[in-house]
Scaffold this motif. Structure first.
Motif, PDB file in Angstrom:
ATOM      1  N   ILE A 115       3.227   1.572 -11.758  1.00  0.00           N
ATOM      2  CA  ILE A 115       2.691   2.126 -10.514  1.00  0.00           C
ATOM      3  C   ILE A 115       3.670   1.920  -9.363  1.00  0.00           C
ATOM      4  O   ILE A 115       3.921   2.833  -8.577  1.00  0.00           O
ATOM      5  CB  ILE A 115       1.308   1.508 -10.192  1.00  0.00           C
ATOM      6  CG1 ILE A 115       0.258   2.071 -11.150  1.00  0.00           C
ATOM      7  CG2 ILE A 115       0.915   1.741  -8.741  1.00  0.00           C
ATOM      8  CD1 ILE A 115      -1.083   1.363 -11.087  1.00  0.00           C
ATOM      9  N   LYS A 116       4.248   0.741  -9.267  1.00  0.00           N
ATOM     10  CA  LYS A 116       5.189   0.475  -8.172  1.00  0.00           C
ATOM     11  C   LYS A 116       6.427   1.372  -8.284  1.00  0.00           C
ATOM     12  O   LYS A 116       6.916   1.896  -7.292  1.00  0.00           O
ATOM     13  CB  LYS A 116       5.588  -0.992  -8.162  1.00  0.00           C
ATOM     14  CG  LYS A 116       6.415  -1.329  -6.943  1.00  0.00           C
ATOM     15  CD  LYS A 116       6.438  -2.783  -6.654  1.00  0.00           C
ATOM     16  CE  LYS A 116       7.251  -2.963  -5.386  1.00  0.00           C
ATOM     17  NZ  LYS A 116       7.186  -4.265  -4.850  1.00  0.00           N
ATOM     18  N   THR A 173      -6.341   1.983 -12.819  1.00  0.00           N
ATOM     19  CA  THR A 173      -5.966   0.756 -13.515  1.00  0.00           C
ATOM     20  C   THR A 173      -7.187   0.111 -14.161  1.00  0.00           C
ATOM     21  O   THR A 173      -7.137  -0.324 -15.316  1.00  0.00           O
ATOM     22  CB  THR A 173      -5.294  -0.231 -12.535  1.00  0.00           C
ATOM     23  OG1 THR A 173      -4.126   0.389 -11.998  1.00  0.00           O
ATOM     24  CG2 THR A 173      -4.918  -1.528 -13.211  1.00  0.00           C
ATOM     25  N   ILE A 211       0.299   0.711  -4.220  1.00  0.00           N
ATOM     26  CA  ILE A 211      -1.040   0.921  -4.782  1.00  0.00           C
ATOM     27  C   ILE A 211      -1.913   1.674  -3.790  1.00  0.00           C
ATOM     28  O   ILE A 211      -1.690   1.618  -2.589  1.00  0.00           O
ATOM     29  CB  ILE A 211      -1.676  -0.439  -5.170  1.00  0.00           C
ATOM     30  CG1 ILE A 211      -2.867  -0.265  -6.094  1.00  0.00           C
ATOM     31  CG2 ILE A 211      -2.072  -1.234  -3.960  1.00  0.00           C
ATOM     32  CD1 ILE A 211      -2.485  -0.032  -7.505  1.00  0.00           C
ATOM     33  N   TYR A 262       0.853  -1.178   0.000  1.00  0.00           N
ATOM     34  CA  TYR A 262       0.000   0.000   0.000  1.00  0.00           C
ATOM     35  C   TYR A 262       0.889   1.227   0.000  1.00  0.00           C
ATOM     36  O   TYR A 262       1.877   1.298   0.729  1.00  0.00           O
ATOM     37  CB  TYR A 262      -0.934  -0.018   1.211  1.00  0.00           C
ATOM     38  CG  TYR A 262      -2.089   0.918   1.041  1.00  0.00           C
ATOM     39  CD1 TYR A 262      -3.115   0.620   0.159  1.00  0.00           C
ATOM     40  CD2 TYR A 262      -2.133   2.126   1.723  1.00  0.00           C
ATOM     41  CE1 TYR A 262      -4.177   1.489  -0.030  1.00  0.00           C
ATOM     42  CE2 TYR A 262      -3.187   2.994   1.549  1.00  0.00           C
ATOM     43  CZ  TYR A 262      -4.203   2.682   0.671  1.00  0.00           C
ATOM     44  OH  TYR A 262      -5.245   3.544   0.472  1.00  0.00           O
ATOM     45  N   VAL A 298      -5.748  -4.362  -0.196  1.00  0.00           N
ATOM     46  CA  VAL A 298      -4.367  -4.553  -0.640  1.00  0.00           C
ATOM     47  C   VAL A 298      -3.612  -5.441   0.340  1.00  0.00           C
ATOM     48  O   VAL A 298      -2.958  -6.401  -0.049  1.00  0.00           O
ATOM     49  CB  VAL A 298      -3.659  -3.192  -0.811  1.00  0.00           C
ATOM     50  CG1 VAL A 298      -2.184  -3.375  -1.113  1.00  0.00           C
ATOM     51  CG2 VAL A 298      -4.337  -2.374  -1.910  1.00  0.00           C
ATOM     52  N   ARG A 332       1.219  -2.479 -13.262  1.00  0.00           N
ATOM     53  CA  ARG A 332       1.730  -2.827 -11.938  1.00  0.00           C
ATOM     54  C   ARG A 332       3.159  -2.348 -11.762  1.00  0.00           C
ATOM     55  O   ARG A 332       3.506  -1.728 -10.762  1.00  0.00           O
ATOM     56  CB  ARG A 332       1.650  -4.338 -11.727  1.00  0.00           C
ATOM     57  CG  ARG A 332       2.222  -4.797 -10.406  1.00  0.00           C
ATOM     58  CD  ARG A 332       2.231  -6.325 -10.330  1.00  0.00           C
ATOM     59  NE  ARG A 332       2.680  -6.783  -9.051  1.00  0.00           N
ATOM     60  CZ  ARG A 332       3.974  -6.999  -8.744  1.00  0.00           C
ATOM     61  NH1 ARG A 332       4.906  -6.787  -9.645  1.00  0.00           N
ATOM     62  NH2 ARG A 332       4.311  -7.421  -7.548  1.00  0.00           N
ATOM     63  N   LEU A 366      -5.426   4.487  -7.519  1.00  0.00           N
ATOM     64  CA  LEU A 366      -4.652   3.791  -8.551  1.00  0.00           C
ATOM     65  C   LEU A 366      -5.342   2.504  -8.990  1.00  0.00           C
ATOM     66  O   LEU A 366      -5.252   2.117 -10.158  1.00  0.00           O
ATOM     67  CB  LEU A 366      -3.236   3.506  -8.058  1.00  0.00           C
ATOM     68  CG  LEU A 366      -2.362   4.759  -7.899  1.00  0.00           C
ATOM     69  CD1 LEU A 366      -1.064   4.407  -7.185  1.00  0.00           C
ATOM     70  CD2 LEU A 366      -2.090   5.404  -9.237  1.00  0.00           C
ATOM     71  N   ILE A 367      -6.062   1.849  -8.084  1.00  0.00           N
ATOM     72  CA  ILE A 367      -6.846   0.677  -8.468  1.00  0.00           C
ATOM     73  C   ILE A 367      -7.937   1.103  -9.456  1.00  0.00           C
ATOM     74  O   ILE A 367      -8.150   0.454 -10.481  1.00  0.00           O
ATOM     75  CB  ILE A 367      -7.467  -0.009  -7.227  1.00  0.00           C
ATOM     76  CG1 ILE A 367      -6.370  -0.659  -6.381  1.00  0.00           C
ATOM     77  CG2 ILE A 367      -8.510  -1.051  -7.644  1.00  0.00           C
ATOM     78  CD1 ILE A 367      -6.842  -1.169  -5.028  1.00  0.00           C
TER      79      ILE A 367
END
Length: 95
Positions: A59-60, A74, A66, A2, A14, A56, A70-71
């Protein structure tokens, strides 16, 4: 992981995610895509997974993890990509 130290509404989703959840989700998605769309459905599933994996990593790297926003982002990016890809391949699979 997270991304927010102070937590948020999506934190429980998450932090509670396990590999079993991914496996079950993929099995259910594969079954649904196959039943509803056949080969084009499987192609769209693979395309959606590819976009999810790329997002993924992006974003990381850019956010460190996340968040709920952001979820949601996505989801919208994958959904839009699937609609564009489905329109592009629609003519290829008509009888």
């Amino acid at each position: 992981p997270y991304a927010r130290l102070e937590g948020g509404k999506a934190e429980c989703f998450v932090r509670g995610a396990r590999p079993l959840h991914l496996v079950l989700t993929l099995v259910i998605a594969l079954g649904c895509c196959t039943a509803v769309g056949g080969i084009p459905g499987i192609i769209l599933l693979v395309q959606g997974l590819a976009v999810a994996v790329l997002l993924r990593y992006w974003i990381k790297r850019n956010f460190g993890g996340i968040t709920g926003d952001l979820i949601g982002t996505t989801n919208e990016v994958i959904e839009t990509g699937l609609l564009v890809f489905a329109a592009a391949i629609a003519g290829s699979f008509q009888p």
